[in-house]
Enzyme design. Structure first.
Site, PDB file in Angstrom:
ATOM      1  N   PHE A 138       0.946  -1.046   0.042  1.00 37.67           N
ATOM      2  CA  PHE A 138       0.058  -0.293   0.198  1.00 37.67           C
ATOM      3  C   PHE A 138       1.262   1.244  -0.064  1.00 37.67           C
ATOM      4  O   PHE A 138       1.754   1.588   0.989  1.00 37.67           O
ATOM      5  CB  PHE A 138      -0.994   0.083   1.087  1.00 37.67           C
ATOM      6  CG  PHE A 138      -2.204   1.339   1.155  1.00 37.67           C
ATOM      7  CD1 PHE A 138      -3.088   1.166  -0.152  1.00 37.67           C
ATOM      8  CD2 PHE A 138      -1.591   2.018   2.122  1.00 37.67           C
ATOM      9  CE1 PHE A 138      -3.667   2.466   0.086  1.00 37.67           C
ATOM     10  CE2 PHE A 138      -2.212   3.570   1.540  1.00 37.67           C
ATOM     11  CZ  PHE A 138      -3.373   3.587   1.094  1.00 37.67           C
ATOM     12  N   ASP A 223       9.498   2.524   1.264  1.00 38.94           N
ATOM     13  CA  ASP A 223       8.182   3.580   2.208  1.00 38.94           C
ATOM     14  C   ASP A 223       7.808   2.960   3.441  1.00 38.94           C
ATOM     15  O   ASP A 223       7.543   2.129   4.359  1.00 38.94           O
ATOM     16  CB  ASP A 223       7.273   2.599   1.270  1.00 38.94           C
ATOM     17  CG  ASP A 223       5.519   3.271   2.501  1.00 38.94           C
ATOM     18  OD1 ASP A 223       5.646   4.419   3.432  1.00 38.94           O
ATOM     19  OD2 ASP A 223       4.581   3.374   0.853  1.00 38.94           O
ATOM     20  N   LYS A 252       2.826   9.338   8.833  1.00 35.58           N
ATOM     21  CA  LYS A 252       1.770   8.854   9.910  1.00 35.58           C
ATOM     22  C   LYS A 252       2.920   9.380  10.766  1.00 35.58           C
ATOM     23  O   LYS A 252       1.544  10.952  11.697  1.00 35.58           O
ATOM     24  CB  LYS A 252       2.126   7.627   9.952  1.00 35.58           C
ATOM     25  CG  LYS A 252       1.158   7.386   8.967  1.00 35.58           C
ATOM     26  CD  LYS A 252       0.686   5.621   9.354  1.00 35.58           C
ATOM     27  CE  LYS A 252      -0.663   5.551   7.693  1.00 35.58           C
ATOM     28  NZ  LYS A 252      -0.801   5.256   6.870  1.00 35.58           N
TER      29      LYS A 252
HETATM   30  C1  LIG Z   1      -0.647   5.120   5.650  1.00 34.91           C
HETATM   31  C2  LIG Z   1       0.225   4.662   4.358  1.00 34.91           C
HETATM   32  C3  LIG Z   1       0.082   5.254   3.326  1.00 34.91           C
HETATM   33  C4  LIG Z   1      -0.482   6.781   2.583  1.00 34.91           C
HETATM   34  O1  LIG Z   1      -0.537   7.758   3.785  1.00 34.91           O
HETATM   35  P1  LIG Z   1      -1.655   9.257   3.561  1.00 34.91           P
HETATM   36  O2  LIG Z   1      -0.926   9.703   4.544  1.00 34.91           O
HETATM   37  O3  LIG Z   1      -3.096   8.106   4.314  1.00 34.91           O
HETATM   38  O4  LIG Z   1      -2.068   9.117   1.775  1.00 34.91           O
HETATM   39  C5  LIG Z   1       1.398   5.268   1.905  1.00 34.91           C
HETATM   40  N1  LIG Z   1       2.076   4.205   2.840  1.00 34.91           N
HETATM   41  C6  LIG Z   1       2.405   3.295   4.012  1.00 34.91           C
HETATM   42  C7  LIG Z   1       2.436   1.963   4.073  1.00 34.91           C
HETATM   43  C8  LIG Z   1       1.399   3.492   4.907  1.00 34.91           C
HETATM   44  O5  LIG Z   1       0.847   2.534   5.635  1.00 34.91           O
END
Ligand SMILES: *Cc1c(COP(=O)(O)O)cnc(C)c1O
Length: 397
Positions: A138, A223, A252
């Site tokens: 994701f 990421d 986050k």
């Molecule tokens: C939450 C998340 C995203 C997206 O972040 P947003 O602030 O919701 O755009 C991307 N990559 C990972 C691994 C995430 O957990």
């Protein structure tokens, strides 16, 4: 407004994008959340790995108030001390040398993709634009990041999608090798897939991938939007394996609940962002930067990485004992500091609901995985109380 007013108000006014939990929250304090009617819950989700210091941490409240009185926002047309201070502190947690501040996770990944493309194009030729990602991943909900995401349900109805993205099977190094070509700019992976159900990259796969990227001259982008900022027991999850990615994205937990993301990179790769090539109005404004600076200061001062690692070890023991007691109910326990997945052998909606009724807020991903992302300041006693509750639910179900 009471909970019913809020639910009805939302039903008539907001877009229907969210399947909400049956709960309105009006106040938070430390690891506790409260409904408008005053019912208290233990928060084992921290706003999805965001409120790492818990809710309304007094020192964060203090910086927010003090900074708001001094300066909130002026745009990135101006130099700002708060950005310099945060940049130094953030870069000090890693081997990386430059940072770009933005407003969310998706925007951080979007920036990383742009950076990789532009850096590789200028250095290695026009055709080097492909980004390889993994199934189950994701990476966000903008058009580029949802295309990078390895889950079809995220993409439904939003085509045509941008070109230049390839998804390969999770954990298959040969598939990764075969997908790499003269067009590959970068690989983008999570060290532990979060939305994908708390699934760590196997260690030998992660090491093999790093070696492969180095051999082929492909950028390694990690990421760390969910895994970063102490969540897994080290400041960054890639540090457990001693990797040295070229680009790291974070969001986050970075600003303790205010919206912020960042793209971190090496000096060399930062050449892909020459003046005027990328930007944002809000990114890294004075208020948010001051708060993020304080968040990192507190995480380091209070050794919350060490705390997350210790509590993770205890929880791992406890949950594995539970798995031995209920082997027909718990399939696997995955604990990485305070990033925890309890995979059930069956859909988990009932267990999730029973936990909520007992006063514990957590998340259910991929239908069968109970996911815990508690504030890093949570106590051993609170986690023990959760274990007792889960045990009694499993015993009765
Ligand atoms: C939450 C998340 C995203 C997206 O972040 P947003 O602030 O919701 O755009 C991307 N990559 C990972 C691994 C995430 O957990």
């Amino acid at each position: 407004m009471n909970s019913e007013d809020i639910k009805q108000g939302e039903a008539s006014a907001l877009c229907r994008t969210y399947a909400r939990y049956p709960l309105a929250v009006s106040r938070g304090e430390g690891t506790r959340l409260f409904t408008p009617e005053g019912r208290a819950y233990t928060d084992l989700l921290a706003g999805i790995a965001v409120c790492n210091l818990g809710h309304s941490h007094p020192e964060l409240v203090e910086v927010i108030c003090a900074q708001a009185k001094k300066l909130i926002h002026v745009s990135n047309l101006f130099y700002q001390e708060e950005q310099v201070s945060l940049a130094r502190r953030l870069l000090g947690t890693s081997h990386l040398e430059r940072v770009f501040f933005c407003n969310s996770g998706a925007e951080a990944n979007e920036g990383a993709i742009k950076l990789a493309r532009r850096y590789m194009r200028e250095g290695r030729g026009e055709e080097r634009y492909e980004i390889i990602t993994l199934s189950g991943s994701f990476h966000g909900r903008t058009l580029a990041t949802l295309t990078a995401t390895g889950q079809d349900k995220i993409k439904t109805g939003f085509g045509p999608l941008p070109e230049g993205f390839i998804t390969v099977p999770f954990g298959d190094l040969d598939a990764m090798k075969n997908a790499m070509s003269d067009r590959t700019a970068a690989v983008l992976v999570e060290m532990i897939q979060g939305e994908g159900g708390v699934k760590p990259l196997p260690d030998d796969y992660a090491r093999g991938l790093a070696a492969l990227c180095a051999e082929k001259g492909v950028l390694l982008m990690i990421d760390e939007i969910q895994t970063g900022v102490g969540r897994t027991g080290k400041f960054w999850a890639y540090q457990h394996l001693g990797l040295t990615p070229d680009i790291v994205t974070v969001a986050k937990g970075l600003a303790g609940g205010l919206p912020m993301g960042a793209v971190m990179c090496t000096e060399e790769v930062s050449k892909g962002f020459p003046p005027g090539s990328h930007g944002t109005t809000f990114g890294g404004n004075a208020l948010i930067s001051a708060v993020a600076d304080k968040v990192i200061e507190i995480i380091e001062r209070d050794d919350l990485c060490g705390h997350a690692a210790r509590l993770g070890d205890l929880l791992c023991e406890r949950l594995n004992a539970m798995k031995s007691r209920f082997p027909e109910k718990i399939a696997e326990v995955r604990v990485h500091g305070l990033m925890v997945g309890i995979e059930l052998t069956h859909p988990g909606a009932d267990v999730w609901k029973a936990l909520l009724e007992k006063g514990f807020i957590l998340n259910l991903t991929q239908d069968t995985v109970l996911r815990l992302l508690p504030p890093l300041v949570i106590s051993e006693e609170e986690l023990a109380a959760f274990c007792l509750a889960l045990e009694s639910i499993l015993a009765e179900s």
